[in-house]
Every structure is written in structure tokens, then in C-alpha cells.
Write an enzyme that holds these catalytic residues in place. Structure first.
Site, PDB file in Angstrom:
ATOM      1  N   ASP A 295      23.669  50.863  13.653  1.00 47.51           N
ATOM      2  CA  ASP A 295      24.997  50.499  14.164  1.00 47.51           C
ATOM      3  C   ASP A 295      25.822  49.903  13.024  1.00 47.51           C
ATOM      4  O   ASP A 295      25.379  48.990  12.337  1.00 47.51           O
ATOM      5  CB  ASP A 295      24.850  49.460  15.281  1.00 47.51           C
ATOM      6  CG  ASP A 295      26.201  48.991  15.806  1.00 47.51           C
ATOM      7  OD1 ASP A 295      26.700  49.592  16.777  1.00 47.51           O
ATOM      8  OD2 ASP A 295      26.768  48.026  15.238  1.00 47.51           O
TER       9      ASP A 295
ATOM     10  N   TYR B 259      33.116  46.311   9.113  1.00 41.31           N
ATOM     11  CA  TYR B 259      32.026  45.647   8.391  1.00 41.31           C
ATOM     12  C   TYR B 259      32.089  45.916   6.890  1.00 41.31           C
ATOM     13  O   TYR B 259      31.431  45.234   6.111  1.00 41.31           O
ATOM     14  CB  TYR B 259      30.644  46.097   8.902  1.00 41.31           C
ATOM     15  CG  TYR B 259      30.376  45.880  10.374  1.00 41.31           C
ATOM     16  CD1 TYR B 259      31.207  45.076  11.154  1.00 41.31           C
ATOM     17  CD2 TYR B 259      29.284  46.486  10.989  1.00 41.31           C
ATOM     18  CE1 TYR B 259      30.963  44.897  12.508  1.00 41.31           C
ATOM     19  CE2 TYR B 259      29.023  46.306  12.350  1.00 41.31           C
ATOM     20  CZ  TYR B 259      29.871  45.508  13.106  1.00 41.31           C
ATOM     21  OH  TYR B 259      29.612  45.341  14.440  1.00 41.31           O
TER      22      TYR B 259
ATOM     23  N   LYS C 218      32.743  52.172  14.539  1.00 40.66           N
ATOM     24  CA  LYS C 218      33.814  51.662  15.392  1.00 40.66           C
ATOM     25  C   LYS C 218      35.192  51.746  14.739  1.00 40.66           C
ATOM     26  O   LYS C 218      35.323  51.563  13.530  1.00 40.66           O
ATOM     27  CB  LYS C 218      33.516  50.198  15.763  1.00 40.66           C
ATOM     28  CG  LYS C 218      32.089  50.006  16.288  1.00 40.66           C
ATOM     29  CD  LYS C 218      31.731  48.566  16.577  1.00 40.66           C
ATOM     30  CE  LYS C 218      30.239  48.405  16.794  1.00 40.66           C
ATOM     31  NZ  LYS C 218      29.479  48.300  15.553  1.00 40.66           N
TER      32      LYS C 218
ATOM     33  N   HIS D  91      36.540  49.021  18.677  1.00 40.62           N
ATOM     34  CA  HIS D  91      35.837  47.778  18.348  1.00 40.62           C
ATOM     35  C   HIS D  91      36.281  46.586  19.213  1.00 40.62           C
ATOM     36  O   HIS D  91      35.465  45.782  19.652  1.00 40.62           O
ATOM     37  CB  HIS D  91      36.028  47.455  16.860  1.00 40.62           C
ATOM     38  CG  HIS D  91      34.938  46.630  16.271  1.00 40.62           C
ATOM     39  ND1 HIS D  91      34.630  46.643  14.934  1.00 40.62           N
ATOM     40  CD2 HIS D  91      34.071  45.749  16.822  1.00 40.62           C
ATOM     41  CE1 HIS D  91      33.620  45.812  14.699  1.00 40.62           C
ATOM     42  NE2 HIS D  91      33.269  45.255  15.833  1.00 40.62           N
TER      43      HIS D  91
END
Length: 298
Positions: free
Chosen positions: A50, A55, A80, A111
Site C-alpha cells: 500500500d 507519501y 491514492k 485519499h
């Protein structure tokens, strides 16, 4: 009795695709450690990673997957759409696929239900919100770029608004939400189940310095099983029907989190964990330009 194989367990989504019960989370995984962690996780049996555009480590995730030598189609990849990209969904998926070095993702999530202005993260668009974003995300099905689409951080209030909008033709396959015994969200989990939306539990181990680990009930259950509190928390989620994505970049912890075969929690143990009195959220919404959590999850 056949051995309990939690690591090879899957949950079937509305599309018929099967999402593994346990994956490797990468939120807050440092860029320089992510590829190695992903490669190691796959080498010990993980088949689900994931990540997210936000990120900043999608490229490293892709690198780790390629370095593992396991064919891409044997690994479930979730990423996402970031908040400032809500008006640019088609560009958003292309940016993520380019980072990942992949032709498709198994699951693409919105997200947050916050259409944040790219020029000012403290402001929300006046003429656009998550319903518009979902309308655009639905167009990705059939492009070959995403197998499934879903949402993340949606409570009942926002899900109701989305599902009842006439433009919502495809239900989210998944709602990825914070799930651990100090944020159990039973009403939200039940609502999703009733609507045929699968849940993924993030921050499933609480978080670093989590008060959960001082909890005597959790400690006692772990001790009686001869397992770590982390392993108990993972099974608490899997046995209640959602997949879990524990984050780690430490080889030993990555292995330990995957060491969940051959045992399970009793109904009584699950109920004890369901009734822990303390409450805390790892992820709030104070940093967003709109409120997204309304206390409607329990």
C-alpha cells in the site's frame, strides 16, 4: 483441523478481485529505506503493498517490487489520489503509474474527501468536492489503468452523500480507514459492510508510541498466546473482516508481522479488545481545509 493460513487469506471485492488480508504499509517509510523494505516483504511472502502519491515513495515501491523478482501480476498494489489533484484525476493516476513504473494499479483510492486547492493547501475549492472527484474516478474503470476504485477516510456522513448522489454509478470497492482497538469504528464498519464496501484498516498497530501497547488487556492476551501485541492486533482486524497494512521498514518486524499463521483469537478475546475504554486517533483532520470526521463511526 487444517492449519489456519491467515497470510494467504483474501477478501473478495465487489468486482470479484481478491485483496490479500495482510499487506505492507508505507506511510512515513523513508524514501531511502522503502525499496529495501518492499523487496524484503515480498521475499518473505507479502503479496500486497500500500502506497500513495502523498507519501512521496511510489517510485521506491515500484523499485522494490521489480527487485523482488516476483511477477507484477502476483502483487496487489494500492495507491491514492492526493488532495490537490482532485480536479486532475486522469493526470493523477498517470503521475502515480509513472512513479511506480507500472501499467496499472489494483486499487486506486481517493485519499481524503477534501478537494484542496493546489495553490493553497489551507483552502478548499468553492466549485468542486469529493462527489465531483468520484465522478471523474469512475471514468478510470475500463481504461486498464485501475482494477478497482475506492475511498479513504470517509465516515458515514460523507459516504451517504456520495452513495446517494445520482452521479455515483460505481460504489467504492474499499474504504481505507483508521482501525485499531482504540479507534474501532463499529458503526462505520457495519455501515460499509451493509453497503458492500470492504474496509482496509490503516494504523492497525496504533502508531509509534501508541498507548495501546501499555494496555493490560492486550498485553495479557498476547502473553497467553505467546505472541506479540502487534500480531494480536493484526488478527483482531483480519478475523473481523478487514485487511490490515502494518507499516515497517525493519526486516525483523516485517517478518514478525507476517508470522500470523496457525493460530487465531477466540471470540472472547476479540470482544475484550472491542471493549477497551481508551480512544485516540492517529490521523485527525485539523490539517485539512474541511472537516471530514464527524464522530459518526461508533
Amino acid at each position: 483441523m487444517a492449519e489456519i493460513k491467515n497470510t494467504s487469506k483474501t477478501f473478495t471485492l465487489a468486482s470479484g478481485d481478491k485483496i490479500p488480508a495482510i499487506g505492507l504499509g508505507t506511510w512515513q517509510s523513508p524514501k531511502n529505506e522503502t525499496a529495501k523494505a518492499v523487496k524484503h516483504a515480498i521475499s518473505v511472502g507479502y503479496r500486497y503493498i500500500d502506497t500513495a502519491f502523498a507519501y512521496g515513495n511510489e517510485s521506491e515501491v515500484g523499485e522494490g517490487v521489480r527487485a523482488s523478482g516476483v511477477p507484477r501480476e502476483q502483487i496487489w498494489i494500492t495507491t491514492k489520489l492526493d488532495n490537490p489533484w482532485h480536479k486532475r484525476v486522469a493526470e493523477g493516476i498517470d503521475a502515480s503509474l509513472k512513479n511506480l513504473g507500472m501499467e496499472y494499479v489494483d486499487l486506486y483510492l481517493m485519499h481524503w474527501p477534501s478537494s484542496t486547492r493546489p495553490d493553497d493547501p489551507k483552502k478548499h475549492y468553492d466549485d468542486w468536492d469529493f462527489v465531483d472527484t468520484w465522478r471523474e474516478m469512475q471514468k478510470l474503470i475500463g481504461t486498464g489503468k485501475v482494477r478497482n476504485i475506492g475511498v479513504s477516510n470517509f465516515g458515514i456522513k460523507n459516504l451517504e452523500r456520495l452513495l446517494n448522489d445520482p452521479s455515483c454509478k460505481i460504489k467504492p470497492a474499499v474504504n481505507q480507514i483508521e482501525l485499531h482497538p482504540n479507534n474501532p469504528s463499529p458503526k462505520l464498519v457495519a455501515y460499509c459492510k451493509e453497503k458492500g464496501i470492504h474496509c482496509t484498516g490503516y494504523s492497525c498497530l496504533g502508531s509509534t508510541n501508541s498507548p495501546l501497547y501499555k494496555d493490560e488487556t492486550l498485553q495479557a492476551i498476547a502473553k497467553s498466546k505467546g505472541k506479540t501485541p502487534q500480531q494480536v492486533l493484526l488478527l483482531w482486524g483480519i478475523q473481523q473482516g478487514w485487511d490490515v497494512i502494518p507499516k515497517s521498514v525493519t526486516p525483523e518486524r516485517i517478518e514478525s508481522n507476517f508470522d500470523i499463521d496457525g493460530w487465531e483469537l477466540t471470540e472472547e478475546e476479540i470482544n475484550k479488545l472491542n471493549n477497551l475504554p481508551d480512544r485516540f486517533k492517529v490521523c485527525g483532520d485539523s490539517w485539512l481545509p474541511v472537516k471530514v470526521f464527524f464522530g459518526d463511526d461508533e
